[in-house]
Design a protein around this motif. Sequence first.
Motif, PDB file in Angstrom:
ATOM      1  N   ALA A  97      -3.651 -24.019  33.531  1.00  0.00           N
ATOM      2  CA  ALA A  97      -2.677 -24.421  34.548  1.00  0.00           C
ATOM      3  C   ALA A  97      -2.585 -23.371  35.648  1.00  0.00           C
ATOM      4  N   ILE A  98      -2.865 -22.138  35.276  1.00  0.00           N
ATOM      5  CA  ILE A  98      -2.811 -21.052  36.258  1.00  0.00           C
ATOM      6  C   ILE A  98      -4.172 -20.831  36.900  1.00  0.00           C
ATOM      7  N   HIS A  99      -5.210 -20.783  36.036  1.00  0.00           N
ATOM      8  CA  HIS A  99      -6.565 -20.565  36.546  1.00  0.00           C
ATOM      9  C   HIS A  99      -7.535 -21.337  35.661  1.00  0.00           C
TER      10      HIS A  99
ATOM     11  N   ILE B 223      -7.608 -13.704  26.921  1.00  0.00           N
ATOM     12  CA  ILE B 223      -7.310 -14.860  27.784  1.00  0.00           C
ATOM     13  C   ILE B 223      -6.192 -14.497  28.766  1.00  0.00           C
ATOM     14  N   ARG B 224      -5.111 -13.923  28.280  1.00  0.00           N
ATOM     15  CA  ARG B 224      -3.988 -13.558  29.151  1.00  0.00           C
ATOM     16  C   ARG B 224      -4.448 -12.580  30.233  1.00  0.00           C
ATOM     17  N   LYS B 225      -5.238 -11.606  29.845  1.00  0.00           N
ATOM     18  CA  LYS B 225      -5.716 -10.612  30.794  1.00  0.00           C
ATOM     19  C   LYS B 225      -6.597 -11.259  31.862  1.00  0.00           C
TER      20      LYS B 225
ATOM     21  N   ALA C 132      -7.424 -12.968  37.422  1.00  0.00           N
ATOM     22  CA  ALA C 132      -7.860 -14.036  38.318  1.00  0.00           C
ATOM     23  C   ALA C 132      -6.829 -14.315  39.398  1.00  0.00           C
ATOM     24  N   ARG C 133      -5.539 -14.220  39.051  1.00  0.00           N
ATOM     25  CA  ARG C 133      -4.492 -14.528  40.017  1.00  0.00           C
ATOM     26  C   ARG C 133      -4.067 -13.318  40.835  1.00  0.00           C
TER      27      ARG C 133
ATOM     28  N   PHE D 240       1.639 -12.437  32.466  1.00  0.00           N
ATOM     29  CA  PHE D 240       1.110 -13.770  32.149  1.00  0.00           C
ATOM     30  C   PHE D 240       2.253 -14.777  31.989  1.00  0.00           C
ATOM     31  N   ASP D 241       3.293 -14.392  31.253  1.00  0.00           N
ATOM     32  CA  ASP D 241       4.426 -15.288  31.044  1.00  0.00           C
ATOM     33  C   ASP D 241       5.106 -15.643  32.369  1.00  0.00           C
TER      34      ASP D 241
END
Length: 372
Positions: A285-287, A299-301, A306-307, A325-326
């Motif tokens: 949803a974010i990337h 994954i979170r990193k 990326a963002r 991330f949250d």
Amino acid sequence: MILQDSVTASNVRRTADGYLVAEARVARTGIQDYLGTEIDPDNEHGLRDKPIVRVYRPESSVFHKDAMQSYAYRPMTNGHPGGEGVNSQNWKDLAIGQTGGEVVRDGDFVKVPLVLMDARAIEDYEAGKRELSMGYGAEVVFQDGETPEGERFDCYLGPMKMNHLSLEHRARGGEKLRIGDNDPKPPKGGHHMADSLRTVIVDGLSVQTTDQGAQAIDKLTKQLADAGVNIKTLTDAHAVALAAKDGELAKKDAEIDGLKAKQLSDADIDKRVQARAELIGKAKAIHDGDYSGKGDAEIRKAVVIARLGDAAIAGKTEAYIDARFDLLVEDAGQDPVRSHFRAQDANPNKPGDNGQSAYESRLNDAWKGGAK
């Protein structure tokens, strides 16, 4: 073979120079009793463990011409020297006197004169050390038989060769065979065996035996003690090895218990699959990236980088990255534009055109005259 025998001496006197001279019977015919360990120490003839071995000395052995010559001018010692007896290499250290040259036959005996010349040995004699023991060599023929007198024997001797004559506290023949004693020859067929016995303690018991028997008992006692020490050493080593093995087994059991504790139930697996799917859904949803093969933290990193770029998390802890991330997940849930496009992604058959379809419809219907 070097053997030892007891002899008697007589006509003792002191010379003007302080020497002690006497006559001694140094050999006799007949049967003498020996220990099996003396006659057959290596047990080549099966006699080593026999308590008493009867050794016959015929006249041809005792009075052989070569034997008679060997009794003359033999060294005297203060105690048996052991080994191969007295020779030119050790004579100076061992000799305390010698036998004389007047060798004669005296019935069943051979008699020779002797002289004690060493002051210490003479002092020992005067203090009571008066028994004599002959050390001689002879070939032992291991063949049993019977003497002309009807006595049985286990083996017999070839011509004897005297090596030395020893001054002893206790000789094989007993205390009656000593310097200054005119006691007649020992009983025919043997010596005063009972007179030469010693008392030793074996496992708390009193045992009477000869000097050689006492030596054998001492040797066996020491061997038993050494064997006990060796057994204890082996037992202790075995106990240490078992303890080490028990420790290894206990460690393995602990590892097995740990692995069992780490095993997941079906419910646990379902929960982990669901959590994994939710995490990947949030990340996309974010990337919209490829997160296969990555762990949760990875994954979170990857999403945060990326963002926000690498600089946003440079030097930051894993807890910080999780928090960022949250926040990204929360922001993505409140952005209407992103929500609109997420809706399109979810239903590609019904795209939103922001009024474009209605506008085109009015243009197409204008020729009908409905418009003014």
